[in-house]
Motif scaffolding. Structure first.
Motif, PDB file in Angstrom:
ATOM      1  N   ASP A  51       0.827  -1.208   0.000  1.00 31.57           N
ATOM      2  CA  ASP A  51       0.000   0.000   0.000  1.00 31.57           C
ATOM      3  C   ASP A  51       0.859   1.255   0.000  1.00 31.57           C
ATOM      4  OD1 ASP A  51      -2.333  -1.427  -0.006  1.00 31.57           O
ATOM      5  OD2 ASP A  51      -2.551  -1.410   2.177  1.00 31.57           O
ATOM      6  N   GLU A  52       2.127   1.104   0.342  1.00 33.76           N
ATOM      7  CA  GLU A  52       3.027   2.248   0.378  1.00 33.76           C
ATOM      8  C   GLU A  52       3.599   2.576  -1.001  1.00 33.76           C
ATOM      9  OE1 GLU A  52       5.595   0.362   3.057  1.00 33.76           O
ATOM     10  OE2 GLU A  52       4.020   0.261   4.561  1.00 33.76           O
ATOM     11  N   VAL A  53       3.238   1.790  -2.017  1.00 31.06           N
ATOM     12  CA  VAL A  53       3.763   2.009  -3.372  1.00 31.06           C
ATOM     13  C   VAL A  53       2.584   2.172  -4.337  1.00 31.06           C
ATOM     14  CG1 VAL A  53       5.340   1.145  -5.135  1.00 31.06           C
ATOM     15  CG2 VAL A  53       5.711   0.526  -2.770  1.00 31.06           C
ATOM     16  N   PRO A  54       1.946   3.340  -4.330  1.00 29.52           N
ATOM     17  CA  PRO A  54       0.774   3.535  -5.193  1.00 29.52           C
ATOM     18  C   PRO A  54       1.113   3.518  -6.679  1.00 29.52           C
ATOM     19  CG  PRO A  54       1.378   5.599  -4.120  1.00 29.52           C
ATOM     20  CD  PRO A  54       2.239   4.517  -3.524  1.00 29.52           C
ATOM     21  N   ASP A  55       2.377   3.713  -7.020  1.00 36.19           N
ATOM     22  CA  ASP A  55       2.769   3.706  -8.425  1.00 36.19           C
ATOM     23  C   ASP A  55       2.624   2.327  -9.060  1.00 36.19           C
ATOM     24  OD1 ASP A  55       3.353   6.375  -8.234  1.00 36.19           O
ATOM     25  OD2 ASP A  55       5.496   6.068  -7.954  1.00 36.19           O
ATOM     26  N   GLU A  56       2.500   1.294  -8.237  1.00 33.30           N
ATOM     27  CA  GLU A  56       2.336  -0.062  -8.769  1.00 33.30           C
ATOM     28  C   GLU A  56       1.134  -0.138  -9.708  1.00 33.30           C
ATOM     29  OE1 GLU A  56       4.246  -3.037  -7.901  1.00 33.30           O
ATOM     30  OE2 GLU A  56       5.612  -1.493  -7.212  1.00 33.30           O
ATOM     31  N   ASP A  57       0.045   0.537  -9.358  1.00 34.51           N
ATOM     32  CA  ASP A  57      -1.151   0.521 -10.203  1.00 34.51           C
ATOM     33  C   ASP A  57      -0.832   1.044 -11.594  1.00 34.51           C
ATOM     34  OD1 ASP A  57      -2.509  -0.401  -7.991  1.00 34.51           O
ATOM     35  OD2 ASP A  57      -3.474   1.524  -7.548  1.00 34.51           O
ATOM     36  N   ILE A  59       2.128   1.151 -12.985  1.00 30.09           N
ATOM     37  CA  ILE A  59       3.063   0.234 -13.638  1.00 30.09           C
ATOM     38  C   ILE A  59       2.294  -0.894 -14.319  1.00 30.09           C
ATOM     39  CG2 ILE A  59       4.850  -1.511 -13.219  1.00 30.09           C
ATOM     40  CD1 ILE A  59       5.907   0.401 -10.991  1.00 30.09           C
ATOM     41  N   VAL A  60       1.333  -1.482 -13.623  1.00 26.97           N
ATOM     42  CA  VAL A  60       0.533  -2.569 -14.199  1.00 26.97           C
ATOM     43  C   VAL A  60      -0.243  -2.059 -15.405  1.00 26.97           C
ATOM     44  CG1 VAL A  60      -1.414  -4.140 -13.816  1.00 26.97           C
ATOM     45  CG2 VAL A  60       0.357  -3.884 -12.066  1.00 26.97           C
ATOM     46  N   TYR A  61      -0.956  -0.960 -15.225  1.00 23.51           N
ATOM     47  CA  TYR A  61      -1.775  -0.413 -16.313  1.00 23.51           C
ATOM     48  C   TYR A  61      -0.916  -0.085 -17.535  1.00 23.51           C
ATOM     49  CZ  TYR A  61      -4.872   2.565 -18.969  1.00 23.51           C
ATOM     50  OH  TYR A  61      -5.624   3.109 -19.985  1.00 23.51           O
ATOM     51  N   ASN A  62       0.169   0.663 -17.330  1.00 30.57           N
ATOM     52  CA  ASN A  62       1.009   1.082 -18.455  1.00 30.57           C
ATOM     53  C   ASN A  62       1.708  -0.089 -19.135  1.00 30.57           C
ATOM     54  OD1 ASN A  62       0.340   3.798 -18.188  1.00 30.57           O
ATOM     55  ND2 ASN A  62       1.997   4.169 -16.744  1.00 30.57           N
ATOM     56  N   THR A  63       2.167  -1.062 -18.372  1.00 28.32           N
ATOM     57  CA  THR A  63       2.870  -2.211 -18.958  1.00 28.32           C
ATOM     58  C   THR A  63       1.924  -3.041 -19.811  1.00 28.32           C
ATOM     59  OG1 THR A  63       4.404  -2.249 -17.084  1.00 28.32           O
ATOM     60  CG2 THR A  63       4.282  -4.232 -18.446  1.00 28.32           C
ATOM     61  N   VAL A  64       0.736  -3.315 -19.293  1.00 29.62           N
ATOM     62  CA  VAL A  64      -0.251  -4.084 -20.069  1.00 29.62           C
ATOM     63  C   VAL A  64      -0.688  -3.296 -21.298  1.00 29.62           C
ATOM     64  CG1 VAL A  64      -2.577  -5.098 -20.036  1.00 29.62           C
ATOM     65  CG2 VAL A  64      -1.039  -5.446 -18.098  1.00 29.62           C
ATOM     66  N   SER A  65      -0.922  -2.013 -21.124  1.00 24.75           N
ATOM     67  CA  SER A  65      -1.335  -1.164 -22.242  1.00 24.75           C
ATOM     68  C   SER A  65      -0.264  -1.116 -23.334  1.00 24.75           C
ATOM     69  CB  SER A  65      -1.634   0.249 -21.723  1.00 24.75           C
ATOM     70  OG  SER A  65      -2.104   1.065 -22.759  1.00 24.75           O
ATOM     71  N   ASP A  66       0.993  -0.969 -22.944  1.00 21.14           N
ATOM     72  CA  ASP A  66       2.095  -0.941 -23.915  1.00 21.14           C
ATOM     73  C   ASP A  66       2.228  -2.283 -24.645  1.00 21.14           C
ATOM     74  OD1 ASP A  66       2.602   1.642 -23.096  1.00 21.14           O
ATOM     75  OD2 ASP A  66       4.393   1.131 -21.924  1.00 21.14           O
ATOM     76  N   PHE A  67       2.064  -3.381 -23.909  1.00 24.69           N
ATOM     77  CA  PHE A  67       2.129  -4.719 -24.508  1.00 24.69           C
ATOM     78  C   PHE A  67       1.052  -4.864 -25.581  1.00 24.69           C
ATOM     79  CE2 PHE A  67       1.187  -9.238 -24.768  1.00 24.69           C
ATOM     80  CZ  PHE A  67       2.434  -9.838 -24.729  1.00 24.69           C
ATOM     81  N   ILE A  68      -0.163  -4.419 -25.259  1.00 25.98           N
ATOM     82  CA  ILE A  68      -1.279  -4.520 -26.208  1.00 25.98           C
ATOM     83  C   ILE A  68      -1.047  -3.624 -27.416  1.00 25.98           C
ATOM     84  CG2 ILE A  68      -3.731  -3.963 -26.502  1.00 25.98           C
ATOM     85  CD1 ILE A  68      -4.078  -5.044 -23.616  1.00 25.98           C
ATOM     86  N   THR A  84      -3.559  -9.862  -7.448  1.00 25.82           N
ATOM     87  CA  THR A  84      -4.364  -9.298  -6.369  1.00 25.82           C
ATOM     88  C   THR A  84      -5.562  -8.590  -6.987  1.00 25.82           C
ATOM     89  OG1 THR A  84      -3.207  -7.185  -6.452  1.00 25.82           O
ATOM     90  CG2 THR A  84      -2.298  -8.877  -4.969  1.00 25.82           C
ATOM     91  N   LYS A  85      -6.481  -8.162  -6.175  1.00 28.13           N
ATOM     92  CA  LYS A  85      -7.642  -7.428  -6.691  1.00 28.13           C
ATOM     93  C   LYS A  85      -7.216  -6.147  -7.400  1.00 28.13           C
ATOM     94  CE  LYS A  85     -10.686  -9.353  -3.281  1.00 28.13           C
ATOM     95  NZ  LYS A  85     -11.003  -9.297  -1.881  1.00 28.13           N
ATOM     96  N   ALA A  86      -6.289  -5.413  -6.790  1.00 32.15           N
ATOM     97  CA  ALA A  86      -5.819  -4.166  -7.407  1.00 32.15           C
ATOM     98  C   ALA A  86      -5.142  -4.449  -8.743  1.00 32.15           C
ATOM     99  CB  ALA A  86      -4.850  -3.449  -6.465  1.00 32.15           C
ATOM    100  N   PHE A  87      -4.309  -5.488  -8.796  1.00 35.62           N
ATOM    101  CA  PHE A  87      -3.655  -5.862 -10.045  1.00 35.62           C
ATOM    102  C   PHE A  87      -4.701  -6.185 -11.105  1.00 35.62           C
ATOM    103  CE2 PHE A  87      -2.474  -9.216 -12.945  1.00 35.62           C
ATOM    104  CZ  PHE A  87      -1.314  -8.735 -13.514  1.00 35.62           C
ATOM    105  N   SER A  88      -5.685  -6.996 -10.758  1.00 32.73           N
ATOM    106  CA  SER A  88      -6.706  -7.415 -11.717  1.00 32.73           C
ATOM    107  C   SER A  88      -7.489  -6.231 -12.266  1.00 32.73           C
ATOM    108  CB  SER A  88      -7.664  -8.425 -11.071  1.00 32.73           C
ATOM    109  OG  SER A  88      -6.978  -9.592 -10.718  1.00 32.73           O
ATOM    110  N   VAL A  89      -7.825  -5.291 -11.391  1.00 31.20           N
ATOM    111  CA  VAL A  89      -8.568  -4.109 -11.836  1.00 31.20           C
ATOM    112  C   VAL A  89      -7.725  -3.285 -12.799  1.00 31.20           C
ATOM    113  CG1 VAL A  89      -9.511  -1.882 -11.080  1.00 31.20           C
ATOM    114  CG2 VAL A  89     -10.100  -3.961  -9.842  1.00 31.20           C
ATOM    115  N   MET A  90      -6.490  -2.979 -12.430  1.00 40.07           N
ATOM    116  CA  MET A  90      -5.651  -2.132 -13.284  1.00 40.07           C
ATOM    117  C   MET A  90      -5.327  -2.811 -14.606  1.00 40.07           C
ATOM    118  SD  MET A  90      -5.638   0.574 -11.571  1.00 40.07           S
ATOM    119  CE  MET A  90      -4.650   1.530 -12.698  1.00 40.07           C
TER     120      MET A  90
END
Length: 132
Positions: A51-57, A59-68, A84-90
């Motif tokens: 929870d102390e690393v909000p940038d993770e969201d 990172i997940v969103y941008n990495t998946v988006s760039d891959f696509i 995790t739930k947050a990972f799945s949502v992003m």
């Protein structure tokens, strides 16, 4: 077990792995299986998932988006099972559900343990988008 099942059933051409400090020990196994099946590992991203690393969201969103963007939405599937739930949502926000299926590994349980060999892949899709 879920991610391994996806590698064997879908047999992708390339994969993007996200991992944490806890799952890093499994990465070599996944990469070895991918190599044996001629699946290119195009990127690996370590996530803190604190929870102390909000940038993770992001990172997940941008990495998946760039891959696509690089490989095409119609040639991409997203396995939400191990995240995790947050990972799945992003990760799911980064895809167009009309073009990119989101997959989930379902499992039968007995005595509080998964029953090996009783897994299946479920395509997550709103009913309005399902083909008849």
């Amino acid at each position: 077990p879920g991610a391994l099942l996806v590698l064997f059933i879908i047999n992708p051409k390339r994969v993007l792995f996200f991992y944490t400090e806890d799952t890093k020990k499994d990465l070599a196994r996944f990469k070895e299986i991918a190599q044996k099946k001629n699946i290119a590992v195009v990127e690996e991203k370590e996530l803190n998932l604190s929870d102390e690393v909000p940038d993770e969201d992001e990172i997940v969103y941008n990495t998946v988006s760039d891959f696509i963007t690089k490989y095409g939405a119609e040639k991409t599937a997203l396995d939400l099972t191990p995240g995790t739930k947050a990972f799945s949502v992003m990760a799911s926000w980064a895809v167009d559900p009309k073009m990119t299926p989101c997959l989930y590994i379902g499992q039968k349980w007995g005595k509080r343990k998964m029953i090996p060999g009783e897994e299946w892949i479920r395509r997550m899709q709103p009913r309005a988008q399902q083909k008849e």
